[in-house]
Design an enzyme around this catalytic site. Sequence first.
Site, PDB file in Angstrom:
ATOM      1  N   CYS A  53       0.930  -1.263   0.298  1.00 32.57           N
ATOM      2  CA  CYS A  53      -0.131   0.146   0.321  1.00 32.57           C
ATOM      3  C   CYS A  53       0.914   1.114   0.044  1.00 32.57           C
ATOM      4  O   CYS A  53      -0.054   2.265  -0.141  1.00 32.57           O
ATOM      5  CB  CYS A  53      -0.643   0.187   1.281  1.00 32.57           C
ATOM      6  SG  CYS A  53       0.208   0.152   2.959  1.00 32.57           S
ATOM      7  N   CYS A  56       4.048   3.190   4.240  1.00 30.67           N
ATOM      8  CA  CYS A  56       5.291   3.069   5.564  1.00 30.67           C
ATOM      9  C   CYS A  56       6.569   3.665   4.700  1.00 30.67           C
ATOM     10  O   CYS A  56       7.042   3.264   5.038  1.00 30.67           O
ATOM     11  CB  CYS A  56       4.811   1.756   5.910  1.00 30.67           C
ATOM     12  SG  CYS A  56       5.491   0.577   5.003  1.00 30.67           S
ATOM     13  N   CYS A 121      -2.521   8.320   4.230  1.00 26.67           N
ATOM     14  CA  CYS A 121      -1.381   7.286   2.456  1.00 26.67           C
ATOM     15  C   CYS A 121      -0.440   8.306   2.394  1.00 26.67           C
ATOM     16  O   CYS A 121       1.049   8.213   2.379  1.00 26.67           O
ATOM     17  CB  CYS A 121      -2.307   7.489   2.087  1.00 26.67           C
ATOM     18  SG  CYS A 121      -2.980   9.107   0.894  1.00 26.67           S
ATOM     19  N   GLY A 875     -13.382   6.003   6.780  1.00 26.33           N
ATOM     20  CA  GLY A 875     -14.355   5.463   7.052  1.00 26.33           C
ATOM     21  C   GLY A 875     -14.976   4.751   5.631  1.00 26.33           C
ATOM     22  O   GLY A 875     -15.122   3.463   5.932  1.00 26.33           O
ATOM     23  N   GLU A1339     -21.094  11.017  -0.510  1.00 26.05           N
ATOM     24  CA  GLU A1339     -21.354   9.444  -1.463  1.00 26.05           C
ATOM     25  C   GLU A1339     -21.915   9.337  -2.786  1.00 26.05           C
ATOM     26  O   GLU A1339     -21.375   8.552  -3.735  1.00 26.05           O
ATOM     27  CB  GLU A1339     -22.731   8.927  -0.860  1.00 26.05           C
ATOM     28  CG  GLU A1339     -22.763   8.648   0.952  1.00 26.05           C
ATOM     29  CD  GLU A1339     -23.755   8.620   1.543  1.00 26.05           C
ATOM     30  OE1 GLU A1339     -23.878   7.174   2.107  1.00 26.05           O
ATOM     31  OE2 GLU A1339     -24.780   9.465   1.516  1.00 26.05           O
TER      32      GLU A1339
HETATM   33  S1  FES Z   1      -6.226   7.558   2.235  1.00 26.65           S
HETATM   34 FE1  FES Z   1      -5.302   9.192   1.398  1.00 26.65          FE
HETATM   35  S2  FES Z   1      -6.062  10.555   1.760  1.00 26.65           S
HETATM   36 FE2  FES Z   1      -7.150   8.728   2.627  1.00 26.65          FE
HETATM   37  S1  FES Z   2       3.163  -1.545   2.196  1.00 24.24           S
HETATM   38 FE1  FES Z   2       1.687  -1.139   3.727  1.00 24.24          FE
HETATM   39  S2  FES Z   2       2.471  -0.933   5.368  1.00 24.24           S
HETATM   40 FE2  FES Z   2       4.314  -1.175   4.325  1.00 24.24          FE
END
Ligand code: FES
Ligand code: FES
Length: 1408
Positions: A53, A56, A121, A875, A1339
Amino acid sequence: MPCPSQSSDELVFFVNGRKVIEKNVDPEVTLLAFLRKNLRLTGTKYACGTGGCGACTVMVSKHDPVSKKTRHLSVMACLVPLCSLHGTAVTTVEGIGSISTSLHPVQERIAKSHGTQCGFCTPGMVMSMYTLLRNYPQPSEEQLMEALGGNLCRCTGYRPILESGRTFCMEPSGCQQKGTGKCCLDQKEDGSLGVKSDPSQELPGSRLFAQCSHFPRTSRKQTLCTVLTLPKNFQEPDSAQCLHFPRTPRNQTLHSAHTSQICSGLFSKEEFQPLDPTQELIFPPELLRMAENPEKQTLTFYGERITWISPGTLQDLLSLKAKYPEAPLVSGNTSLGPAMKSQGHLYPILLSPAAIPDLRLVTKSSDGLTMGACCSLAQVKDILAESISELPEEKTQTYRALLKHLRSLAGQQIRNMASLGGHVLSRHGYSDLNPILSVGNATLNLLSEEGTRQIALDGHFLAGLASADLKPGEILGSVYIPHSQKWEFVSAFRQAQCHQNALPDVNAGMRVLFREGTDIIEDLSIAYGGVGPTTISAHRSCQQLVGRHWNALMLDEACRRLLDEVSLPGSALGGKVEFKRTLMVSFLFKFYLEVLQELKRKVKLPSESTDSQHCPVIADRFLSALEDFQVTLPQGVQTYQRVDPHQPLQDPVGRPIMHLSGLKHATGEAIFCDDIPRVDKELFMALVTSTRAHARIISIDSSEVFALPGVVGVITAEDIPGTNGDDNDKLLAVDEVRCVGQVICAVVAETDVQAKRATEKIKITYEDLKPVIFTIQDAIKHNSFLCPEKKLEQGNIEEAFENVDQVVEGEVHVGGQEHFYMETQRVLVIPKTEDKELDMYVSTQDPAHVQKTVSSTLNIPSNKITCHVKRVGGGFGGKVGRPAVFGAIAAVGAVKTGRPVRLVLDREDDMLITGGRHPLFGKYKVGFMNNGRIKALDIECYINGGCTLDDSELVTEFLVLKLENAYKIRNLRFRGRACMTNLPSNTAFRGFGFPQGTLVTESCITAVAAKCGLPPEKVREKNMYKTVDKTIYKQAFSPEPLIRCWTECLDKSSFHIRRTQVQEFNRRNYWKKRGIAIIPMKFSVGFAATSYHQAAALVHIYTDGSVLVAHGGNELGQGIHTKMLQVASRELKVPMSHMHICETSTATVPNTIATAASIGADVNGRAVQNACEILLKRLEPVIKKNPEGTWRDWIETAFEQRISLSATGYFRGYKAFMDWEKQEGDPFPYYVYGAACSEVEIDCLTGAHKKIRTDIVMDACYSLNPAIDIGQIEGAFIQGMGLYTTEELHYSPEGVLYSRSPEEYKIPTVTDVPEQFHVSLLSSSQTPLTIYSSKGLGESGMFLGSSVFFAIADAVAAARRERDMAEDFTVQSPATPERVRMACADRFTDMIPRDDPKTFKPWSIPIA
Ligand code: FES
Ligand code: FES
Ligand SMILES: Cc1cc2nc3c(=O)[nH]c(=O)nc-3n(C[C@H](O)[C@H](O)[C@H](O)COP(=O)(O)OP(=O)(O)OC[C@H]3O[C@@H](n4cnc5c(N)ncnc54)[C@H](O)[C@@H]3O)c2cc1C
């Protein structure tokens, strides 16, 4: 063997310029855990733990003593073993800038470009961009896309993030108004240059306003301007003259014309500080010295279970490998790390080759390229690109094929970490490189104490045959890849659920060598990935084709032979069996065409003219099979209505104000639940869940657990002092489980690792029960429902069906959706020593519900429990109900142990336990006239509710209420039922049934159009509401904004011209088809009950003039706090910088309603307004007495006069009700209207698609904050697009959810954003009901994502028309590559073997 008694070496590295010396480092600790727990650098987030993702992401810098260069790499901290960092410099988001010191331009720009919503993120995005800029201060757009390909964002839809990144790619160029190159900001209001201010616009106390940091600067130089590049064919609104909010001439009133007051551009690039690469942290000189002259050759780190040895020389490594032949080499740890975690593999010794330069050597010889096994995939990519540029094309065929796959393999961070050797030796069945390496005749150079030897990287090696494999004690030294030769062609193919950061479904490497000057095959190799446990080589088939001409007959035979040799059983792991078989031959066909094209250039082929009898390969229209979809940086324009020219400059309402926490998100200073520092005596909780779908619990044996270190307790239902949920939805299971993933008990331990390990030792014995129901069809068969049917009917449907020209019936299946909020469910419970009080920090949309549930669970009154919500990392409905369950279980643990308890769900557990959007099965029957007028529509929907009621009844109600969407059909019958199945309970999700249900309605319209031979948009238009009318539930409304959205969308998208262009494209291309669709939307906002719209706020003014606002809404990323301060600022006429919102707390604003249903800002805004009005009223006499005074003067005076400076505001709620008996009501306060047009192109051979363009027109009325509202629309649209195209949940036949990580469940990535993405807010629309005539947009955009689905369906229909197949086929969402490919049936789908479903057990089952 591990030997903790021996002393470990010191691990030395730097973090953010500071030296870190770890004396007893545990080899099992990752960099992420160390940063977050040991250094308290919580800017780096945990969101998946599997490298999928990017949350991190940090930068690791290393000095290479051989090349004398320092390399900066973005990496996933969750997969980096801490031990691997010796001698490196780590930079985290905190290390590049902060609000208190100075911001880094990346941080500033992502925030000010509105690239953050929930912000979870953001640090990862920042670090990916930062690392890119460290390596390339002016990157290309392609590099930017590459850098962000491994970072997921669930909120923004990526467009603003990319937009901020683009500012580094482009030359600063001012706003270039009307192409003059001059900035319009330099003009006077009359058009001449200069700046004029209007003192009459200043408010009392306005000096305060001027200091507002959130407010776009008010000087002319710094106001907003159009910064986006307008695509060539974008139709600008009439007066899009870069109108910044203070600029329109005074005589232009707000309501004068619909199009006269349009702004585009949501931020001002001129405000950004420049990037100065010389200001970056330097690589620490101490580390340079360490790299050049390492003090110690071999480093050893002893942990409790594992010993890590990092030898300094190759000889040492080989000796160690001889001594510990079972010890794996940890290179990038991207394969080993996840395997050790998920499969529980434990290797007592790990060998790290990181310090050995010999394993990174690259040698270019006259016949090939040798790359060290430890070269990262990113380095391999660069080396290949370099070789390709240096060598003649004929020698680089294999390199080109490898490079092609390296561009889409994982994300940049994984490519930076993963090594070539690790990749080859992992021998993953899906490996993207092994098929190419194997057909390209690569060899492996093996090293051991015994010496060196070579083995072929061939089918035998890949199959793991002992005779062709590494021997104990051997390591891989390097990989040799020979040059290709003249008359040799190599290609690579790959198809995945989405373009980037997705494991392939099937990939292939193909190579053919021809007898010189002919088309006769001398050698042929084909290898496939994704069709078995490892790469599969089609050796036999290839041998049999040697000596054949490269023609259609050969192709035909090759396909048959391949399908025979590479047989994939119906029950194969990963499913998609028929799709994979089809891809195998489709790839071969692509290869065939590619090579044929090349051969045609080189040799005169005799058989050309006869080819067409087998496959149409020659005509231009068939060459479209050869083109791959390219990734480009999306372009877009966002337009919105400028504020009233008379609105004071200082009044922030209606302006694109940055998210209040934007800068904190970008610097990592924003604190989320799990960022709260560990509190004294804190324990960690981990959950034990059911592995059976329906069973009696015979026993729970936790006897082994207490022997484990750190375990403090096991929490079962018996520990609950109060109520254990309700009878049908228990917090902790008692006696019986009703789905896999149901929570049975929990362990509390001193650390998270200890708690998680302990859960594995709890033994539960079950006795399976019947029935076990997973699918909607089974639920219908067993009459298994969660609540009564909901029904609405109008007119006389039976009679109407008698009097129509045609009747069509159809079915629609819509899959479920995982919320995939980036921040998983989290809670921290702190029991207080006095009066049984509890403080709870929860990531929730509904703290009052958490409070209430904990109160009943613990049997203590609500007034003892305080729930705090600072912010929530996304959420989308998933944190409405479930957080109360986790909060209550954690609270039981806290009360039982008397210690604080923290519960942070793993991504895997979160996805398993929490449920998501309801899958839906819909049946429709529609009666219509031949001109497309629909006279009767009967829709019956079933949703898969899972094992408990949760919100399923409400979702069913909303679904039925909203099914009519934008259409006026006189005779209607809508029915909905929620099925009870043995799956985790599904719950609220953005749109609440509307996105699924309305897909049935729109599919039905599409089917009508097909039957009438009309374009779908004509049928939509014909049946749309046109005048003031009543809905099926008799609520009156005016569809005027709907019609305006529709017309503007048609107009802005140049729909009709593009429809013709699409047809023309389709006529010219056989294997690629384009589709275009425009979808209207009428979305009802709010809850169907007045009490659910009530809201309260509490506003305090302190004697220094600062204002504290509290309200009942939760900050989920949707910018509610920003909007609330905009409201308070307007009302009190105090700048936002003097106001603050601390958190949402049940102690300040009690009895709140969930922040959901798009209504949060509306209702809380009214409450805030009310509180401010009360305060102003109280202050009025003071202000009147001293009108020239400042705000602070007035407040001081008020205090002296004993005027209360604190007020509660309250909003009683919009009137809303629904009488299901009478089937009528006014269930919704108002509607949001919109329309979206999307165009796509599909590859009929692979099922892939690219999004060419999307235009959205949305009716936001007077947006409180256009940047936030456009952000909501874009984010929801992309999330909707995910629902309808890539997000697919897979369940085993036993009801186990397979899709439990970002690798297995594909949400959209940066490469999924439409190439052109335009959003306009409808101008001059009004709703008297809401705060400042704004609308809630949280939404509605979700459903507009279906325009992509219908565009894909349009393209598929074009393909089917051309192939003389029925245009109407069962609609299934998501329109994955699998579904698209199989719908575009052709000779390849015809030739694959099909299994009789009765003869095998499928890998997964459809549940909708
Ligand atoms: S996951 Fe990117 S701003 Fe919420
Ligand atoms: S790539 Fe998702 S937490 Fe590390
Ligand atoms: C999020 C994510 C996405 C991914 N996406 C893709 C994708 O799209 N396509 C794809 O093909 N792959 C993908 N992968 C897999 C990735 O390519 C491999 O995990 C990676 O290449 C393994 O390299 P490594 O250096 O990390 O290996 P490690 O995990 O360090 O080691 C793997 C194995 O190789 C052995 N080994 C390593 N080096 C040597 C050596 N020199 N001698 C002997 N043994 C050695 C180790 O002992 C171990 O058994 C993805 C992985 C992740 C985490």
